[in-house]
Design an enzyme around this catalytic site. Structure first.
Site, PDB file in Angstrom:
ATOM      1  N   SER A   1       0.796  -1.223   0.000  1.00  0.00           N
ATOM      2  CA  SER A   1       0.000   0.000   0.000  1.00  0.00           C
ATOM      3  C   SER A   1       0.831   1.277   0.000  1.00  0.00           C
ATOM      4  O   SER A   1       0.354   2.307  -0.452  1.00  0.00           O
ATOM      5  CB  SER A   1      -0.963  -0.006   1.182  1.00  0.00           C
TER       6      SER A   1
ATOM      7  N   HIS B   1      -5.469  -3.171  -2.948  1.00  0.00           N
ATOM      8  CA  HIS B   1      -5.143  -2.180  -3.983  1.00  0.00           C
ATOM      9  C   HIS B   1      -5.088  -2.751  -5.397  1.00  0.00           C
ATOM     10  O   HIS B   1      -4.810  -2.028  -6.344  1.00  0.00           O
ATOM     11  CB  HIS B   1      -3.814  -1.489  -3.645  1.00  0.00           C
TER      12      HIS B   1
ATOM     13  N   LYS C   1     -12.061   0.914  -1.781  1.00  0.00           N
ATOM     14  CA  LYS C   1     -11.019   1.548  -2.590  1.00  0.00           C
ATOM     15  C   LYS C   1     -11.511   1.595  -4.038  1.00  0.00           C
ATOM     16  O   LYS C   1     -12.430   2.362  -4.315  1.00  0.00           O
ATOM     17  CB  LYS C   1      -9.700   0.818  -2.369  1.00  0.00           C
TER      18      LYS C   1
HETATM   19  C1  LIG Z   1      -6.963  -0.266   3.249  1.00  0.00           C
HETATM   20  C2  LIG Z   1      -6.350  -1.585   3.493  1.00  0.00           C
HETATM   21  C3  LIG Z   1      -6.936  -2.514   4.351  1.00  0.00           C
HETATM   22  C4  LIG Z   1      -8.124  -2.175   5.191  1.00  0.00           C
HETATM   23  O1  LIG Z   1      -9.290  -2.104   4.446  1.00  0.00           O
HETATM   24  P1  LIG Z   1     -10.490  -1.195   4.998  1.00  0.00           P
HETATM   25  O2  LIG Z   1     -11.660  -1.666   4.221  1.00  0.00           O
HETATM   26  O3  LIG Z   1     -10.104   0.209   4.715  1.00  0.00           O
HETATM   27  O4  LIG Z   1     -10.603  -1.488   6.470  1.00  0.00           O
HETATM   28  C5  LIG Z   1      -6.365  -3.757   4.448  1.00  0.00           C
HETATM   29  N1  LIG Z   1      -5.261  -4.066   3.763  1.00  0.00           N
HETATM   30  C6  LIG Z   1      -4.643  -3.194   2.955  1.00  0.00           C
HETATM   31  C7  LIG Z   1      -3.401  -3.591   2.237  1.00  0.00           C
HETATM   32  C8  LIG Z   1      -5.163  -1.914   2.806  1.00  0.00           C
HETATM   33  O5  LIG Z   1      -4.539  -1.025   2.042  1.00  0.00           O
END
Ligand SMILES: *Cc1c(COP(=O)(O)O)cnc(C)c1O
Length: 394
Positions: free
Chosen positions: A178, A206, A238
């Site tokens: 990320s 992502h 996302k």
């Molecule tokens: C954003 C993210 C999460 C968490 O997801 P949410 O739905 O925002 O709680 C988990 N793993 C990664 C790699 C992320 O970037």
């Protein structure tokens, strides 16, 4: 007094350039942001396909509210599992190619579900050093032995697996990291999982919606099959533009999570409105590549525009002002020092360009960076403005 101690800690954060400041947005999520009445172009969100404010999702959400109300009223196993949740799970399973998918309220909760459900005290987790915080917490919660391997290092992982006496083994990785934007070596990880009879848990927060044919994600990007030992987590807040997450996998694994995962069982089912919006989102994600094609054109534009800045700013050996070699929508520009990163982010902000400064503990010490994230909702002109400003500041 106990709060004096906290006050001291807070002051230390400010002194070390680690203070984090929330900003209140006065417009919906999108490239055009407004903060304190001031117009900005935002390169901050993970809304990679620009769906968070898409008319089709808004319409589906409104229709969903009219048909299903606002709340689910209970957890999934009691009486909160409504028809829109069931429809969405079926769509997610079909889309990812796994027999079943299970819906969660957030990705954080999904990760906390998977690891403790699959491993415990006498077992071992093998985790990439740069894994997301939610995966790190999930390992702690499982009480399994935590073994961390250097980022993407298959040989080091193989040595750890060979040496491990653990009863059950689980390999745990982000698919797209990320804060770096690079990809885990998923084919090599799956081969090791097969060889050592380990689970392979992949967090595709992502990659889902962005990578692979039809946006199916990182597994599709590498052409990997839906192997039985593979457990896929994807987030829906996302690229999918709404909120929530899913875990897809073999029927046995999903049934086990449904029966046992505490962060599935002891929480209220997410709003049916979100499930309705997400069904529309999946149709857009799988319906065509125009958004992804535009995103890749913008990524190439940014990379072309910023290439050579490091040399310009400090000669060949300079590591600052370098974009990490990311093939995804996350394009991190390394600055290094916390205060300098903040200063540059501040100078960009003054020019109406909002790019987050990511500092430790989110990233390793001395690797503070500007995390530029591009979305299909950006225009070439907006990316051009960012490139011009970066060239001016370097
Ligand atoms: C954003 C993210 C999460 C968490 O997801 P949410 O739905 O925002 O709680 C988990 N793993 C990664 C790699 C992320 O970037």
């Amino acid at each position: 007094m106990i709060w004096n101690e906290l006050q001291g800690e807070l002051e230390a954060l400010q002194r070390d350039g680690l203070w984090r400041q929330r900003r209140t947005l006065e417009l919906p999520c999108g490239p055009q942001a407004r903060v304190d009445g001031r117009e900005l172009i935002s390169f901050c969100s993970n809304d990679y396909l620009g769906l968070a404010n898409d008319p089709a999702l808004i319409e589906a959400a409104c229709a969903g509210a009219n048909a299903w109300g606002v709340g689910s009223g209970a957890s999934h196993l009691v009486s909160g599992h409504l028809a829109p949740h069931a429809v969405l799970e079926e769509k997610l399973a079909a889309f990812t190619g796994f027999p079943r998918a299970l819906l969660f309220s957030t990705g954080y909760l999904a990760n906390l579900a998977i690891v403790p459900a699959l491993v415990g005290r006498r077992d071992a987790v093998f985790a990439d050093r740069l894994n997301h915080a939610s995966l790190i917490d999930a390992v702690q919660l499982s009480r399994a032995d935590s073994q961390r391997y250097p980022h993407g290092d298959l040989a080091a992982l193989e040595r750890l697996l060979t040496a491990s006496p653990a009863r059950r083994k689980l390999i745990l990785t982000d698919a797209v990291f990320s804060m770096d934007g690079d990809l885990a070596p998923l084919p090599g990880l799956l081969a090791l999982a097969e060889r050592f009879d380990a689970w392979l848990v992949v967090d595709d927060a992502h990659g889902f919606g962005v990578l692979g044919e039809h946006g199916r994600g990182s597994l599709a990007h590498f052409g990997l099959p839906a192997a039985r030992r593979l457990v896929l987590m994807g987030t829906l807040g996302k690229a999918a533009g709404a909120a929530g997450a899913f875990v897809a996998g073999d029927t046995t694994v999903i049934e086990w999570l449904e029966q046992r995962a505490r962060t599935y069982i002891f929480t209220t089912a997410s709003s049916p409105i979100v499930a309705c919006a997400l069904a529309a989102s999946l149709d857009l994600i799988s319906g065509g590549d125009a958004r992804r094609d535009h995103l890749w054109r913008l990524t190439a534009q940014l990379r072309d525009g910023v290439s050579g800045l490091a040399e310009l700013a400090g000669g060949l050996a300079n590591t600052r002002w370098r974009l990490l070699p990311s093939p995804t929508a996350i394009q991190p520009l390394i600055i290094g020092d916390n205060h300098e990163t903040l200063r540059i982010a501040g100078a960009l902000y003054e020019r109406g360009l909002w790019v987050p400064a990511i500092r430790p503990p989110t990233v390793p010490a001395s690797s503070a960076r500007l995390r530029i994230s591009l979305t299909a909702a950006h225009s070439a002109q907006q990316v051009g403005r960012l490139v011009d400003a970066l060239r001016e500041l370097a």
